[in-house]
Design an enzyme around this catalytic site. Structure first.
Site, PDB file in Angstrom:
ATOM      1  N   HIS A  70       0.829  -1.210   0.000  1.00  0.00           N
ATOM      2  CA  HIS A  70       0.000   0.000   0.000  1.00  0.00           C
ATOM      3  C   HIS A  70       0.861   1.256   0.000  1.00  0.00           C
ATOM      4  O   HIS A  70       2.039   1.224   0.353  1.00  0.00           O
ATOM      5  CB  HIS A  70      -0.929   0.033   1.218  1.00  0.00           C
ATOM      6  CG  HIS A  70      -0.195   0.159   2.533  1.00  0.00           C
ATOM      7  ND1 HIS A  70       0.463  -0.899   3.134  1.00  0.00           N
ATOM      8  CD2 HIS A  70       0.004   1.219   3.340  1.00  0.00           C
ATOM      9  CE1 HIS A  70       1.028  -0.497   4.259  1.00  0.00           C
ATOM     10  NE2 HIS A  70       0.783   0.794   4.413  1.00  0.00           N
ATOM     11  N   HIS A 122       4.683   0.221   0.285  1.00  0.00           N
ATOM     12  CA  HIS A 122       5.434  -0.574   1.254  1.00  0.00           C
ATOM     13  C   HIS A 122       4.582  -1.718   1.774  1.00  0.00           C
ATOM     14  O   HIS A 122       3.357  -1.734   1.599  1.00  0.00           O
ATOM     15  CB  HIS A 122       5.978   0.296   2.391  1.00  0.00           C
ATOM     16  CG  HIS A 122       4.938   1.102   3.102  1.00  0.00           C
ATOM     17  ND1 HIS A 122       4.415   2.270   2.588  1.00  0.00           N
ATOM     18  CD2 HIS A 122       4.308   0.912   4.289  1.00  0.00           C
ATOM     19  CE1 HIS A 122       3.523   2.763   3.428  1.00  0.00           C
ATOM     20  NE2 HIS A 122       3.414   1.949   4.464  1.00  0.00           N
ATOM     21  N   ASP A 131       0.372   4.948   1.950  1.00  0.00           N
ATOM     22  CA  ASP A 131      -0.429   5.326   3.114  1.00  0.00           C
ATOM     23  C   ASP A 131      -1.603   6.240   2.735  1.00  0.00           C
ATOM     24  O   ASP A 131      -1.429   7.255   2.046  1.00  0.00           O
ATOM     25  CB  ASP A 131       0.446   6.025   4.163  1.00  0.00           C
ATOM     26  CG  ASP A 131       1.421   5.051   4.826  1.00  0.00           C
ATOM     27  OD1 ASP A 131       1.116   3.840   4.892  1.00  0.00           O
ATOM     28  OD2 ASP A 131       2.490   5.517   5.281  1.00  0.00           O
ATOM     29  N   ARG A 156       4.535   5.839  13.878  1.00  0.00           N
ATOM     30  CA  ARG A 156       4.651   6.655  12.660  1.00  0.00           C
ATOM     31  C   ARG A 156       4.201   8.082  12.899  1.00  0.00           C
ATOM     32  O   ARG A 156       3.124   8.308  13.444  1.00  0.00           O
ATOM     33  CB  ARG A 156       3.784   6.022  11.569  1.00  0.00           C
ATOM     34  CG  ARG A 156       3.935   6.676  10.211  1.00  0.00           C
ATOM     35  CD  ARG A 156       3.067   5.986   9.184  1.00  0.00           C
ATOM     36  NE  ARG A 156       1.775   6.632   9.055  1.00  0.00           N
ATOM     37  CZ  ARG A 156       0.697   6.065   8.511  1.00  0.00           C
ATOM     38  NH1 ARG A 156       0.747   4.826   8.060  1.00  0.00           N
ATOM     39  NH2 ARG A 156      -0.428   6.725   8.428  1.00  0.00           N
TER      40      ARG A 156
HETATM   41  O1  LIG Z   1       4.977  -1.961  10.220  1.00  0.00           O
HETATM   42  C1  LIG Z   1       5.663  -1.472   9.316  1.00  0.00           C
HETATM   43  O2  LIG Z   1       6.845  -1.737   9.134  1.00  0.00           O
HETATM   44  C2  LIG Z   1       5.029  -0.499   8.347  1.00  0.00           C
HETATM   45  C3  LIG Z   1       3.690  -0.086   8.817  1.00  0.00           C
HETATM   46  C4  LIG Z   1       3.021   0.837   7.856  1.00  0.00           C
HETATM   47  O3  LIG Z   1       2.442   0.433   6.888  1.00  0.00           O
HETATM   48  C5  LIG Z   1       3.133   2.273   8.104  1.00  0.00           C
HETATM   49  O4  LIG Z   1       3.754   2.676   9.078  1.00  0.00           O
HETATM   50  O5  LIG Z   1       2.598   3.043   7.296  1.00  0.00           O
HETATM   51 FE   LIG Z   2       1.782   2.086   5.721  1.00  0.00          FE
END
Ligand SMILES: O=C(O)CCC(=O)C(=O)O
Ligand SMILES: [Fe+2]
Length: 309
Positions: free
Chosen positions: A108, A264, A110, A279
């Site tokens: 995806h 990602h 974000d 995040r």
């Molecule tokens: O858990 C992760 O490494 C990525 C998680 C994720 O998709 C994000 O932080 O946007």
């Molecule tokens: Fe993400």
């Protein structure tokens, strides 16, 4: 001693270590924080535009506040549209493997179910499994560039409907009751549908990139079945190993990605080991298609609140 070659005003080339031929670089010798000079912040922005995702080891000094003070220097912080922000923060999203929504094991970009989705995400490793729990990023500009010319022309002319209200059971058939509840009551508390061009022109670099990922429901004007087939063709260029980089986390690492030029995937291979990443998110602008049209949100509907028992 000769001066090292500068990639920018402040970060010497020797501190920038590309991790693959097409995407990702580790940046050494920087202590991230809100007090970095404007020149260093400018360099970080340039490195992001070039490498799409950049990594910093040994940032254990950062807590949520420090992470946001730094992230704030890259733009305006924005909470998740349905999950909100952790208490006392402007944008922090807690991804905890033991909680609903904590495992992002789908390709995806974000928050593409809204029109002006985030431009950068700044992710801090907090609890990292002894083995497993890597994250993979793809360079969606490289994906676009690796399409044969007829597929570029087709992609240039397609639009896709992105929504947070996708068929959760179909995507995650083994989800726990808690994960389903989180999806129903939090993640889709407001339902969005947004039309984005399949090819986005980057507002800073002018580069074209594929704008797809797991929020795509269908391609505009096409049947569900034609949409799914074409989606697979384009998405296969995003997930091609040549366009990706895989990061093995340590606690205290920080990854920053240009969310306008990447997808990602958080690899879900660590069973019930605990994993926590947090995040900070930076506001973006409304994408532009190759023919100069902007993305449009068609639906934004709050669900009625669940009745108290
Ligand atoms: O858990 C992760 O490494 C990525 C998680 C994720 O998709 C994000 O932080 O946007
Ligand atoms: Fe993400």
């Amino acid at each position: 001693m000769s001066n090292p070659v500068l990639i920018s005003d402040t970060i010497p080339q020797s501190d920038v270590v590309p991790l693959t031929g097409r995407v990702g670089a580790e940046i050494k010798g920087i202590c991230l924080g809100g007090d970095l000079s404007d020149a260093t912040i400018g360099s970080i922005n340039q490195l992001l535009l070039k490498h799409k995702v950049i990594f910093f080891r040994d940032q254990e000094h950062l807590d949520d506040a420090g992470q946001e003070l730094f992230a704030r220097r890259l733009g305006d912080l924005v909470p998740h549209p349905t999950q909100g922000a952790a208490a006392g923060t402007a944008s922090i999203l807690n991804l905890d493997s033991s909680r609903g929504g904590g495992r992002a094991d789908q390709w995806h970009t974000d928050v593409t179910f809204v029109d002006a989705y985030p431009k950068f995400s700044v992710l801090r490793g907090v609890v990292i499994p002894a083995a497993g729990g890597d994250t993979i990023w793809s360079n969606t500009h490289a994906a676009y560039e690796s399409l044969p010319e007829p597929l570029k022309l087709l992609a240039d002319n397609l639009w896709a409907v992105h929504s947070n209200a996708y068929d959760y059971a179909a995507v995650r058939p083994r989800a726990t009751a808690e994960e389903k509840k989180h999806f129903e009551e939090v993640f889709t508390s407001t339902i969005y549908e947004t039309e984005h061009p399949v090819v986005r022109v980057h507002p800073e670099t002018g580069e074209r990139s594929l704008l797809l990922g797991n929020f795509v429901q269908r391609l505009v004007g096409l049947s569900k079945s034609d949409s799914a087939k074409l989606y697979e063709v384009f998405q296969s260029y995003v997930t091609a190993p040549e366009n990706t980089v895989r990061w093995r986390w340590k606690a205290g690492d920080v990854a920053i990605w240009d969310n306008r030029a990447t997808q990602h995937y958080a690899v879900n291979d660590y069973g019930d080991q605990h994993r926590v990443v947090r995040r900070a998110t930076i506001d973006g602008d409304v994408p532009l298609s190759v023919d100069g049209r902007r993305s449009v949100t068609r639906i934004k509907t709050a669900k009625p609140a669940a009745k108290a028992a």
